[in-house]
Enzyme design. Structure first.
Site, short mmCIF file in Angstrom:
data_model
loop_
_atom_site.label_atom_id
_atom_site.label_comp_id
_atom_site.label_asym_id
_atom_site.label_seq_id
_atom_site.Cartn_x
_atom_site.Cartn_y
_atom_site.Cartn_z
N LYS A 209 -1.83 3.73 -1.45
CA LYS A 209 -3.12 4.36 -1.72
C LYS A 209 -2.96 5.67 -2.47
CE LYS A 209 -6.10 4.39 1.66
NZ LYS A 209 -6.77 4.75 2.92
N GLU A 215 8.89 5.88 0.46
CA GLU A 215 9.61 4.62 0.61
C GLU A 215 9.18 3.62 -0.47
OE1 GLU A 215 8.94 6.06 4.94
OE2 GLU A 215 7.88 6.13 3.01
N GLY A 266 -5.12 2.35 6.19
CA GLY A 266 -4.08 1.40 5.85
C GLY A 266 -3.95 0.26 6.83
N ARG A 267 -3.99 0.57 8.13
CA ARG A 267 -3.78 -0.48 9.14
C ARG A 267 -4.98 -1.40 9.27
NH1 ARG A 267 -4.19 4.53 10.89
NH2 ARG A 267 -5.71 5.19 12.46
N GLU A 353 -1.20 3.27 16.32
CA GLU A 353 -1.49 4.34 15.37
C GLU A 353 -2.94 4.78 15.49
OE1 GLU A 353 0.73 4.71 11.41
OE2 GLU A 353 -1.26 4.05 10.77
N HIS A 384 12.12 -17.32 27.41
CA HIS A 384 13.57 -17.32 27.64
C HIS A 384 14.17 -15.95 27.33
CE1 HIS A 384 13.85 -21.69 28.25
NE2 HIS A 384 12.80 -21.72 27.44
N LYS A 499 7.62 12.85 8.25
CA LYS A 499 7.67 12.83 6.79
C LYS A 499 8.03 14.20 6.23
CE LYS A 499 4.32 9.13 5.83
NZ LYS A 499 3.04 8.82 5.15
#
Length: 536
Positions: A209, A215, A266-267, A353, A384, A499
């Site tokens: 955005k 990253e 974003g999420r 978040e 398991h 950050k």
């Protein structure tokens, strides 16, 4: 619109009293036929089976009272209509609308927030045109071959939701199409993906955005160089999904550009162009529209004021009952569908978040628990692995099972009289009942306490439409819980400190690199850590 702290809601005391003697799931005939039939909530193709929660009608009535006192439906409706809800009173904050629902409010003649929905339509029109050009082979690679792979480069909300949905819907992919993802700044993540694709027939979808996510920009440069090393022109292979006016909003560098907006976090962005470009490439435009239809169905159903008829609201309040009143710290999301292998990872970000906050909307410290730790893995693999703790551990972990009556590929085998899908569903139902009712034995090692609350979300089949509905069920559940706790579910300031410190550490590393070049010797990790300690 009035915002009220959770612990001052009048119904809180009534619920606290009821929590002293919650419904006993281990009692004789606790899961009676009447209870199993009564405690079902259905909408948008899903049935929520919640008879295995530690609730009764008195609890449900008090939770309904809490819904009404906190104005949860009013706040949710205001969110959909464009109210500014991303804020903290009296303090600097993002002060934004929260309009991920506008991305899918496309099927009504009167959208609730027309401006945001029109912006979504414009991007969808651009996407359809782009996908048509790919389908008609108007857009091909330099050898005249069609593109068969798309790699999405992004992180956080620009990766987790789209990745989870793309993996879940692989059976519905167009012939010859595939989607891959690069997120981690670990160079091995990119290297593994790049070595497994034919770059000459690959589109690279870079999603950020701000256009400044470290990253993502690092991985974009890595991918650009990989293209150049193959003699390919990056601007003929790369797509940008970014904010208007961001550093990435540069048509000269990308084959196509699509916009994302600051009123969509974003999420919550998988149903925007953040997910739309890759999912549209993989499934076709109509496939992506089916996801939006399913999500929109749930958005509409989520305005139902009755807790007994609103799946997202009911799940939200059952979660609050388990977390705040019964005191359970975590919640496990357990999909009995291998296709949903990354769905819990997406929900971890979306939930934690959003509601991992310790400050109310008025800027004061909360005096009660907010978001639980959310985690999960697909069954039956989890059985398991960690189910031992779920059944007999000292931590009680409320569970949310997700299942489907039919498998996606509709290819199966019958062994000993039942199909694999029947065995999968039998395991799901057995785990739900076992957690709830337990089992007593003279051998303490083989005793199961029971009273482990859980519920089951069940649909006919995992398709684009039901997946869109499932996504929205959880997105809306998260919003309802945040409104009830009187926190801002739509910022993420907690992400920023790391950050900032990483940037300072990198600055020291750059300085050390220059010194190394001069001295021809490296500085130790210990020296870097000492400098970091001074920064902190």
């Amino acid at each position: 619109m009035q915002f009220i702290d959770f612990d001052t809601l009048p119904s809180k005391n009534a619920l606290a009293n009821l929590a002293q003697t919650p419904f006993d799931l281990t009692s004789d005939d606790a899961l009676s036929e009447e209870r199993l039939e009564t405690y079902v909530c259905s909408s948008a193709g899903f049935d929520l089976l919640y008879a295995t929660q530690r609730i009764d009608d008195n609890v449900l009535d008090s939770l309904q009272q809490m819904v009404d006192e906190a104005g949860l439906i009013e706040k949710f409706a205001a969110m959909k209509r464009g109210a500014i809800l991303n804020f903290i009173e009296g303090f600097e904050s993002e002060q934004r609308q929260v309009l991920h629902t506008a991305c899918r409010d496309l099927f009504s003649e009167a959208p609730l927030c027309p401006e945001a929905t029109e912006a979504a339509r414009e991007e969808l029109d651009k996407l359809k045109l782009f996908l048509d050009k790919l389908a008609n082979r108007e857009l091909v690679n330099s050898q005249g071959q069609p593109f068969n792979t798309i790699i999405q480069v992004g992180i956080g909300g620009s990766d987790l939701g789209p990745r989870a949905l793309a993996l879940a819907l692989k059976p519905f992919a167009l012939d010859g199409r595939s989607a891959r993802f690069i997120a981690n700044v670990d160079p091995d993540d990119a290297a593994e993906v790049l070595r497994e694709v034919d770059l000459s027939r690959t589109l690279i979808n870079v999603v950020s955005k701000s256009g400044t996510t470290l990253e993502t920009l690092t991985n974009e440069i890595l991918v650009r160089r990989a293209l150049e090393d193959k003699g390919l022109n990056p601007s003929h292979h790369m797509i940008a999904v970014t904010g208007k006016g961001s550093p990435m909003d540069d048509p000269s560098r990308y084959l196509a550009s699509f916009y994302m907006y600051d009123y969509i976090g974003g999420r919550y962005s998988a149903t925007s162009m953040v997910g739309g470009v890759t999912l549209g490439f993989l499934l076709g435009f109509d496939g992506f529209m089916e996801i939006l239809k399913g999500a929109n169905e749930v958005d509409i159903a989520s305005e139902n004021p009755s807790i007994r008829r609103n799946i997202s609201l009911l799940m939200a309040m059952l979660g609050i009952w388990n977390h705040n009143l019964l005191g359970y710290a975590t919640c496990a999301v357990l999909p009995y569908s291998q296709a949903l292998s990354r769905f819990p990872a997406h929900l971890q970000q979306c939930d934690m978040e959003s509601n991992g906050k310790s400050v109310t909307r008025s800027g004061t410290a909360v005096r009660y628990k907010t978001g639980p730790v959310l985690w999960g893995e697909p069954g039956t693999n989890g059985q398991h692995a960690f189910y031992q703790l779920l059944h007999q551990g000292t931590e009680v972990v409320p569970a949310e099972f997700i299942g489907f009556r039919k498998n996606q590929y509709e290819q199966d085998v019958e062994v000993e009289g039942t199909t694999s899908q029947q065995k999968l569903l039998a395991n799901l139902l057995a785990q739900s009942i076992a957690l709830a009712t337990g089992r007593q034995s003279d051998n303490p090692v083989r005793s199961f306490a029971g009273n482990r609350p859980n519920s089951i979300l069940l649909a006919e089949q995992l398709t684009p439409r039901t997946l869109g509905a499932l996504l929205a069920i959880y997105e809306n559940r998260i919003a309802f819980q945040g409104f009830c706790w009187n926190i801002n579910s739509f910022d993420q300031e907690g992400v920023q400190l790391g950050k900032v410190l990483a940037g300072k550490i990198l600055a020291h590393m750059v300085a050390d690199s220059k010194k190394t070049a001069q001295k021809k010797e490296g500085s130790s990790t210990e020296e870097v850590l000492l400098k970091v300690a001074k920064i902190i």
